[in-house]
Write an enzyme that holds these catalytic residues in place. Sequence first.
Site, PDB file in Angstrom:
ATOM      1  N   GLU A   1       0.823  -1.198   0.000  1.00  0.00           N
ATOM      2  CA  GLU A   1       0.000   0.000   0.000  1.00  0.00           C
ATOM      3  C   GLU A   1       0.866   1.260   0.000  1.00  0.00           C
ATOM      4  O   GLU A   1       1.843   1.354   0.734  1.00  0.00           O
ATOM      5  CB  GLU A   1      -0.869  -0.047   1.258  1.00  0.00           C
TER       6      GLU A   1
ATOM      7  N   ASP B   1      15.108  -1.287  12.985  1.00  0.00           N
ATOM      8  CA  ASP B   1      15.966  -0.438  12.142  1.00  0.00           C
ATOM      9  C   ASP B   1      15.347   0.953  12.072  1.00  0.00           C
ATOM     10  O   ASP B   1      15.146   1.516  10.996  1.00  0.00           O
ATOM     11  CB  ASP B   1      16.101  -1.045  10.742  1.00  0.00           C
TER      12      ASP B   1
END
Length: 286
Positions: A95, A194
């Site tokens: 998306e 991260d």
Amino acid sequence: MSVVNYNQIIEDIASENNFQFNSCSPLTGGDINQVFLLKNGTQDLVLKLNHSEQFPGMFDAEKFGLEKLKSSSTIDVPAVFATGQLCDQSYLLLEYRKPAQAAPDFWEVFGEQLAALHKTSSEAFGLEKDNYIGSLPQYNDKRSTASKFYIEMRLQPQIELAQKKGFRLDVKESFYKNCDLLIPNEAPSLIHGDLWNGNYIINEKGMPCLIDPAVAYAPREMDLGMMKLFGGFHERLFKRYDEVFPLQKGWEDRIALWQLYYLLVHLNIFGAAYRSQVNTIINRYS
């Protein structure tokens, strides 16, 4: 090396997934992936591509990570539509989130939602499968304590890789002993893994949306360490986080210890410019 016909690959992937698009434009994808925005006026998708032999299973791992974050029901992430392989290209369809302006309480909400994410726990540190940190494999074998997980699944693989690459690191036995003493004995937290300032976007509601995860059930301070390594996160976030999920005493003194992992990753990907920082942190905690 053969030239990749991205136009044909993009058309074939769209056809394979029954998606019709009117326009295709490149997006910034970093050093690893080619990234494109496919628009049809109704549903816009992001398509990420990389070489399947060079990064085997990377997009399956990213899909797993995004779905793991979404299942926590704590913070926004893009929905994944498909992963697959076409010729020598792996792909991920997800998306598209159009960037917007941050809401006035963006940083406070970000702190609350990150704290809620970190309250999502598991019986052990690790994950059901390995994944990637940048372009490098990240190992997620289960461990019973935070220190064992961080030392054995995060630091040691990167230190060994750096030494194989010829980087001289000042690792002493006292370093690992001190890590074991310093790392809090907290429950595992589901972390992004991260979380630098390029791995969140501001969604249409002006709220945070996480992308490009390297998830695991891990020490929660790892996310905070990465967030503070390169900046880009307001102190209001950390203040609200600590109000919702109070941090253990001395957490600020441990930030560099968590940053060591990410600096080792940078050393192994980008080279010697990071060696001095790595050795400074190792010596500090030895």
